[in-house]
Write an enzyme that holds these catalytic residues in place. Structure first.
Site, short mmCIF file in Angstrom:
data_model
loop_
_atom_site.label_atom_id
_atom_site.label_comp_id
_atom_site.label_asym_id
_atom_site.label_seq_id
_atom_site.Cartn_x
_atom_site.Cartn_y
_atom_site.Cartn_z
CG HIS A 1 -6.69 -3.55 1.96
ND1 HIS A 1 -5.83 -4.56 1.65
CD2 HIS A 1 -7.05 -3.74 3.25
CE1 HIS A 1 -5.68 -5.36 2.71
NE2 HIS A 1 -6.42 -4.88 3.69
CG HIS B 1 -1.88 -1.14 1.27
ND1 HIS B 1 -2.45 -1.60 2.44
CD2 HIS B 1 -2.37 -1.94 0.29
CE1 HIS B 1 -3.24 -2.64 2.18
NE2 HIS B 1 -3.20 -2.86 0.88
#
Ligand SMILES: *[C@@H]1O[C@H](CO)[C@@H](O)[C@H](O)[C@H]1NC(C)=O
Ligand SMILES: *[C@@H]1O[C@H](CO)[C@@H](O)[C@H](O)[C@H]1NC(C)=O
Ligand SMILES: *[C@@H]1O[C@H](CO)[C@@H](O)[C@H](O)[C@H]1NC(C)=O
Ligand SMILES: *[C@@H]1O[C@H](CO)[C@@H](O)[C@H](O)[C@H]1NC(C)=O
Ligand SMILES: *[C@@H]1O[C@H](CO)[C@@H](O)[C@H](O)[C@H]1NC(C)=O
Ligand SMILES: *[C@@H]1O[C@H](CO)[C@@H](O)[C@H](O)[C@H]1NC(C)=O
Ligand SMILES: *[C@@H]1O[C@H](CO)[C@@H](O)[C@H](O)[C@H]1NC(C)=O
Ligand SMILES: *[C@@H]1O[C@H](CO)[C@@H](O)[C@H](O)[C@H]1NC(C)=O
Length: 686
Positions: free
Chosen positions: A608, A565
């Site tokens: 996410h 990420h």
């Protein structure tokens, strides 16, 4: 997740190859589908110029391309460095493949590695990023999770703009998705709670739950609840914390991955105003340097591969960078836009000295505690040969965003005081005063707005897809969400095909070690708590030899990796805080270049990143269409108003929308039915 075996190609491959050779009808070689009618230029033919050239056909780039070309008088070219992905369509489309034989480590992966991380065991860590149409949305674990209102509103106040408030992002995240509830059986077995009104009903990306689940998933929220973590029955409405079963980006009509290409592009009919060119690595933006305070991009240069002839395409309106947290700052620096010292050392002529480019890089780090288990896992059933389409849609989805009191209890306020005293500019990988100020601004937001708030500091995930030698294990993973460590991406060469240096400076701030360690201790505690504890056996890793805080700290330093990420490397901050783009995503000092991807988030989200990236892309398209085409800018109440920020713009809000807007971009259930009637669904996955 770390459990995605980066190098794991398991026995299942041959099994799938067999299955696909015997009955899978390959739409890409089906004569009934005329490839020339698709917007992907398989023949390599493009025009000499376009209104907009989008650099990167990934999660954000394809979404923006689809939205901008709803205006039939707007021409768009997408340049994607990777290939189409057609040759690996089954590996992309079948959800479970993400764990057993996805794209990481293949030629569809940029396969970056970090520079040596002194605080993470002196390792060079892998950073997979999708190099294919759809980008990382083609190879991620499909978690579809939104950030919290608190985090999005913090971003909005850092840049002082309503465009990035929660209310706006909530709308655009909903516009990007179509939510489908689980069947009542799946809902009961997995213990799923949801509130449909928090979700989108008509967007291109499908969000739902896998078509198969396991009793142990149904143990999750109850176990977390039993140790005092809140159970969240509405995790998509701005309060993304506590324990819940997350949605995944899966199309429930045929249990396939729903990603940027399948969602935004494959569903479109031919649009004469859209061209998508794969195998085109952008080498630089070309500027007209006659106004050095406001450089105008006139074209984009690209090449098919290292050593291939460079080609150029002209741009009439704007260049939009959507290469992600590595690709976008990389292209800016190759084009002479970035920190002067970095550019000079790499032999790139400085066009704009913009010190923030590549700085403020943040990433989630994670690792896991692994246990023997007596219950079925997806991996054990997979090894035993289960392969129904619904089973092959099983991916991990049990998660919990745990806050600072879940982790530290009564010590949380003292910890905050300690971290407040540890703001040290010696940790900033730049001496530029504006970049240092940006570092402090982000640090102070992470400390004062996030640390002792309800938002998650660590994400805890249940992984049932271990693809290592032993499938009878499960993992409880812990991933740091709001790092105090910040790093940077920079170039060391003017060769566009050389990887940029990636230095996330993992664990350079000790608070990150403490928070992640407490997350791992919580993971161990979860395994010892009923009802989950009933199916947990011996701890395999790290095992009983790791028990004191010091043991954990040295173990985790050697075992952390990316949670995939990365963000913040072209941060949307004021210029005097080392920002790269303004509230309209425009790069400071450039007249007509925007960045629109996860690199512009100025703070790390406890989420996410695909769902907020789609929301950002939808918002970017609105900003651009309002600027050029008089397409209405939505007011806070959600009503459309016509804006005329461009003198040439006088059209009514909807006048120039293309006819195919709704039918093309939303899931057409009639086409799914038609496929089913043709026996297509039945043969797809077996
Ligand atoms: C992209 O390049 C690869 C490797 O040269 C080639 O196999 C593939 O056919 C190309 N794709 C397209 C769409 O031209
Ligand atoms: C927990 O999992 C076990 C099997 O692994 C199952 O029998 C039981 O019903 C589950 N408990 C709950 C509350 O879902
Ligand atoms: C961050 O907070 C510290 C401590 O309160 C303060 O000294 C510093 O000026 C702040 N920096 C910025 C850029 O807000
Ligand atoms: C963290 O969550 C728990 C419930 O899980 C709650 O009692 C506590 O107040 C929260 N802490 C903060 C700082 O919001
Ligand atoms: C900068 O250049 C762009 C075109 O590249 C133009 O639209 C804009 O008005 C210019 N801004 C200023 C302040 O000159
Ligand atoms: C927005 O739309 C709603 C419903 O269409 C309407 O009732 C309301 O008055 C509108 N608000 C504004 C500010 O136009
Ligand atoms: C598209 O059409 C609108 C309305 O006629 C106009 O305002 C705009 O300038 C046109 N855009 C282009 C790229 O021609
Ligand atoms: C799955 O179904 C959708 C329609 O709902 C279709 O557009 C897509 O092509 C299908 N996926 C595959 C791999 O066939």
């Amino acid at each position: 997740m770390r459990s995605i075996g980066l190098l794991a190609l398991t026995v299942s491959l041959s099994e799938f190859a067999f299955a696909y050779n015997h009955g899978h009808r390959d739409i890409y070689h089906d004569h009934s589908v005329n490839l020339r009618k698709r917007n992907i230029r398989y023949d390599g033919q493009i025009e000499d110029s376009y209104d907009f050239v989008i650099v990167g056909g990934g999660t954000a780039g394809l979404a923006i391309a689809a939205r901008l070309t709803e205006d039939s008088n707007t021409t768009v070219l997408v340049l994607e460095a990777g290939d189409t992905g057609d040759a690996v369509a089954d590996r992309i489309n079948t959800p479970v493949m993400a764990y057993y034989s996805g794209l990481p480590g293949t030629s569809y992966d940029w396969a970056y590695t970090t520079v040596t991380q002194p605080n993470a065991g002196g390792r060079n860590l892998p950073w997979p990023r999708g190099k294919v149409l759809g980008g990382s949305s083609a190879m991620n674990g499909m978690y579809h999770i939104r950030p919290s209102k608190l985090e999005v509103d913090a971003w909005s106040s850092l840049i002082g703009s309503d465009k990035w408030k929660w209310d706006s992002m909530f709308e655009t995240m909903k516009e990007s998705e179509t939510f489908t509830p689980p069947s009542s059986d799946i809902q009961a077995e997995a213990g799923i709670q949801f509130v449909a009104s928090s979700r989108g009903t008509n967007g291109p990306v499908h969000a739902t739950y896998p078509g198969f689940t396991l009793p142990v998933v149904g143990n999750w929220t109850q176990t977390l609840g039993n140790i005092g973590v809140a159970v969240n029955d509405d995790a998509y409405n701005g309060d993304t914390y506590g324990a819940f079963i997350a949605t995944s980006s899966i199309n429930p009509s045929n249990w396939t991955r729903s990603y940027a290409r399948s969602a935004y592009i494959d569903s479109l009919p031919l649009r004469a105003n859209l061209a998508i060119l794969p195998n085109a690595t952008v080498t630089r933006i070309i500027f007209d340097s006659s106004n050095s305070n406001n450089l105008t991009a006139t074209g984009v240069e690209w090449a098919a591969y290292s050593g291939a002839a460079k080609q150029t395409v002209s741009v009439k309106k704007e260049v939009i960078l959507a290469g992600g947290a590595v690709g976008s700052p990389h292209v800016l620096m190759l084009s002479g836009v970035g920190p002067k010292d970095v550019l000079q050392a790499a032999g790139v002529a400085v066009q704009v000295d913009l010190p923030g480019v590549g700085q403020h890089l943040q990433d989630h780090i994670s690792t896991a505690v692994t246990f023997k288990t007596t219950t079925d896992t997806a991996a054990s059933l997979h090894a035993a040969g289960q392969n129904s389409p619904a089973f092959l849609s099983f991916i991990n989805s049990a998660t919990a965003y745990v806050n600072i009191t879940d982790l530290l209890g009564d010590f949380a306020p003292d910890f905050k005081t300690q971290v407040a005293s540890q703001l040290s500019t010696s940790l900033v990988p730049s001496t530029d005063a504006t970049v240092v100020k940006g570092y402090e601004t982000i640090y102070n937001t992470t400390l004062n707005t996030f640390l002792t708030s309800p938002v998650g500091q660590v994400e805890i995930l249940l992984a049932l897809t271990n693809s290592g030698t032993d499938s009878n294990v499960l993992q409880i993973q812990a991933a740091l969400q709001h790092p105090f460590s910040q790093g940077r991406v920079y170039i060391t060469s003017n060769d566009p095909f050389a990887q940029p240096a990636i230095d996330p400076q993992y664990l350079s701030h000790n608070a990150d070690t403490v928070i992640l360690r407490e997350g791992l201790k919580l993971a161990r505690k979860i395994a010892g708590t009923a009802p989950l504890s009933a199916v947990i056996g011996d701890e395999v890793t790290p095992g009983p030899s790791v028990s004191t805080d010091d043991d954990w700290d040295s173990w985790l330093a050697k075992n952390i990796g990316t949670e995939f990420h990365p963000s913040c490397s072209c941060a949307m901050l004021p210029l005097e805080q080392g920002g790269v783009v303004d509230e309209n995503l425009k790069v400071y000092g450039l007249g007509n270049v925007r960045v629109a991807d996860a690199s512009v988030f100025p703070v790390s989200f406890a989420a996410h990143l695909q769902a907020p990236t789609y929301g950002l892309a939808e918002q970017a398209a609105k900003i651009i269409r309002a600027t050029y085409n008089g397409v209405g800018w939505p007011s806070a109440s959600g009503n459309s108003t016509s804006t005329s920020t461009s003198s040439s713009s006088s059209a009514s809000p909807t006048q120039n929308r293309q006819e195919d807007h709704n039918g093309a971009l939303s899931l057409s259930s009639s086409s799914a039915l038609a496929l089913a009637a043709a026996g297509f669904l039945g043969s797809l996955l077996l």
